[in-house]
Each structure stands twice: as structure tokens, then as C-alpha cells.
Write a protein that holds these residues in place. Sequence first.
Motif, PDB file in Angstrom:
ATOM      1  N   ARG A  25      37.234  40.997  41.519  1.00 23.98           N
ATOM      2  CA  ARG A  25      38.033  40.181  41.189  1.00 23.98           C
ATOM      3  C   ARG A  25      38.941  40.149  42.163  1.00 23.98           C
ATOM      4  O   ARG A  25      39.308  38.605  42.084  1.00 23.98           O
ATOM      5  N   ALA A  26      39.194  41.172  42.938  1.00 31.13           N
ATOM      6  CA  ALA A  26      39.872  40.867  43.666  1.00 31.13           C
ATOM      7  C   ALA A  26      39.081  39.599  45.760  1.00 31.13           C
ATOM      8  O   ALA A  26      40.312  38.895  46.471  1.00 31.13           O
TER       9      ALA A  26
ATOM     10  N   HIS B  21      37.833  37.388  44.499  1.00 30.97           N
ATOM     11  CA  HIS B  21      36.542  36.029  43.572  1.00 30.97           C
ATOM     12  C   HIS B  21      38.595  36.022  42.606  1.00 30.97           C
ATOM     13  O   HIS B  21      38.363  35.759  41.723  1.00 30.97           O
ATOM     14  N   PRO B  22      39.854  35.352  43.754  1.00 31.75           N
ATOM     15  CA  PRO B  22      40.737  35.710  42.972  1.00 31.75           C
ATOM     16  C   PRO B  22      40.794  34.506  41.922  1.00 31.75           C
ATOM     17  O   PRO B  22      41.559  34.243  40.976  1.00 31.75           O
ATOM     18  N   ASN B  23      40.668  33.483  42.024  1.00 32.66           N
ATOM     19  CA  ASN B  23      39.613  32.162  41.813  1.00 32.66           C
ATOM     20  C   ASN B  23      38.541  31.740  39.816  1.00 32.66           C
ATOM     21  O   ASN B  23      38.992  31.290  39.361  1.00 32.66           O
TER      22      ASN B  23
ATOM     23  N   ARG C  81      37.283  33.603  36.425  1.00 32.17           N
ATOM     24  CA  ARG C  81      38.111  35.050  35.526  1.00 32.17           C
ATOM     25  C   ARG C  81      36.495  35.748  35.058  1.00 32.17           C
ATOM     26  O   ARG C  81      35.884  35.744  35.096  1.00 32.17           O
TER      27      ARG C  81
END
Length: 372
Positions: free
Chosen positions: A267-268, A270-272, A274
Motif C-alpha cells: 500500500r505504501a 502503490h498509494p493509488n 486499493r
Amino acid sequence: MGRRGAMLAVVAAVLAAAAAGAAAESREAAAKGMYHALFNFGDSLADAGNLIQNGTPEFLATARLPYGQTYFGKATGRCSDGRLVIDHLAQEFGLPLLPPSKAKNASFAHGANFAITGATALDTPYFVAKGSATSSGTPWFRELKPFFCNSTQECKKFFAKALFVVGEFGGNDYNAPLFAGKGITEAYKFMPDVIQGISDGIEALIAEGAVDLIVPGVMPTGCFPVYLNMLDEPKDGYGERSGCVRRFNTFSWVHNAHLKAMLEKLRAKHPNVRIIYGDYYTPVIQFMLRPEKFGFAKQLPRACCGAPSTPERAAYNFNVTAKCGEPGATACADPTTHWSWDGIHLTEAAYRHIAKGWLYGPFADQPIIQSS
């Protein structure tokens, strides 16, 4: 309570029920049309028929009744009496049931199911020799891409409106040492590589354009009749209320903890994108501890479809020489009262509860359908 108070209580109850019904309708309406496509990767918990697309081996019990009896009225290659989690998700989104990716002349307009029975997270020569699939299924996915889109921009747009269900993976990897009698200590050695294999699969799908993914953990291994039938634990090795084997459930819990930590890193990175953790562990534990909440019978972990083995283990209704679909095995009268279908996989009723929990909570670290 006077007459007026009783009337107010009735009115309040009616209003509460109406509000609950309206809320349920609202959330179900929100699900319809949320995704234009689904892509599913996994093992026998999600296989919708890939294993039997090139012919059905005579020995394959899961390819004949009573498998499929509850919903389809016939065996479809699903290892359950009916629909799986992915099937419930598709219907909730207003989509058709996903065709197996290996199906001939199928429409893949709304995605495909790449899961296959026996799939593993580790793509090593050992597992390849055993005929297992890789964790991500990306080679099949890439082969089918022309059915979904024809250009980079078109694919990006198509995948942006799709949900990718990545797993469950790990169960078959750990079964290799466990069923070979090597013990749980050996299985722990597989764990870092299993988690890395799942991570690699997720990364590959993100690289292809996936932006919404749900990644399920493993179930509590110690609650399943297939294991309970073969293990001989000391009395204090079983859960007092559940009857599950503690050390095997701890093993599953540790896997899930590592999986969630890995998802946090992704998640960190690939912030875009979900990335949701889908919980299989908690619902199965709840099926055991609070069965009445889900309409299940209060009992030790018991397969709906199977046959007793030794007298001391007859309650599990699992016999390796008379598994569900084989001579000597029978299905219970009402699978909706059981969470375990064949001692290895779940019933349609159990999968439905899990799917609802992923969609709306509480069986996901964030519900797929976010409340407004």
C-alpha cells in the motif's frame, strides 16, 4: 409498561426494521454496477471449473454430485455444494458468474476465473512437477487480455473498473509438508517464500493495470475435519469451546499476520491502488463459537458430506477412504446448517456469509463497499 408505552415500542421496532431494510437495499444498490468486471485467482476455494476443462478424471470426486447440488443441481468443478465467495461477489455486483479461464467459447466480457484446484503460491520445480499453478496466474491472464482490451489505454480503463480477487494462496503450499508427515515446523520454513510469492503475484497484476484488489488470508487450519481426523493431540491441544487444534490455528494466524504486514508495504509502495485484506480466518472461528448467529448447528467441526472414520473421530464425519462424492460417503440433509462441506472446503451458506463480510464488513480490513 402501559398500553401507550407498548404501542411506542412496537412502532419503534417497526421503524428500526424498516430502517435496516432500507439500509440493506441502499448498500446492495451501491454494489450493483460498481465493477464492470471481476478477475479471480486462487485454488480450490475459488475454482469454478478450470480443473475439469480438459476432461474429467474418473477419480475426481469433486466433479460429480453431491458437489453442486444446492445451487446448480449438478457438479461444476466447484469444491462445494453450491456457489463460492467469488460467485456471491459477482451476483452482488450484478455480474454473471465468471467463466473458468480455460473454458472454450466462453464470454470474458466481464472478466474470468483463473483459480484452479491445487494452486500454490510457490512456483518451484517441486510444485510444478505436481501440476500446481503459480500464485498470480498472470501467464493465463496475459493470454486472455485480447478478450478484455486491445490497447494500453483501453486496458487501463477496463482494469480500473475491475476487482481483482487474489487468493486464497498458501494452503496447498503448507499441505505439502503437512500431508507428507514432516510436521508444522517444516511448514513454517515455507512461510517467507509463500508470502513473497503472493506479493510477486500482486505486483504483477498491478503492473498489468489492477487498481482494486482484495487479498484473502488462509482459514484456521486446525478447525478442519481433514486435519482433525489425522492429528492426535493431547487434550489441552484442542480449543475448549471450538474443538480446533490450537497449534495449527496459531500457524494460520501467523501466516495471516505476515500477509497483512506485506500488504501494508505494498500500500505504501502503490498509494493509488486499493489493496484490501479479505478475512477467511475470523468468520470460520465465529462459525465455530457462535454458530446460531449464522444458522449453523452447534457441534464439533463436522463435514456435511463424508463418512465417519474411527469411532473416536466419528464426529468429524471425515474418512480419507470415503471422501465426499466417493462410495460410502453421504451428504447431510441440510447443508445450510453446516459451515464445512467436505471437511476441506466450505458450504455455499458459509461462503455467502464471508462474501457479505468482505463486501460490507466486518470480514475485511476495509469493506469493498464503502458506506457514504
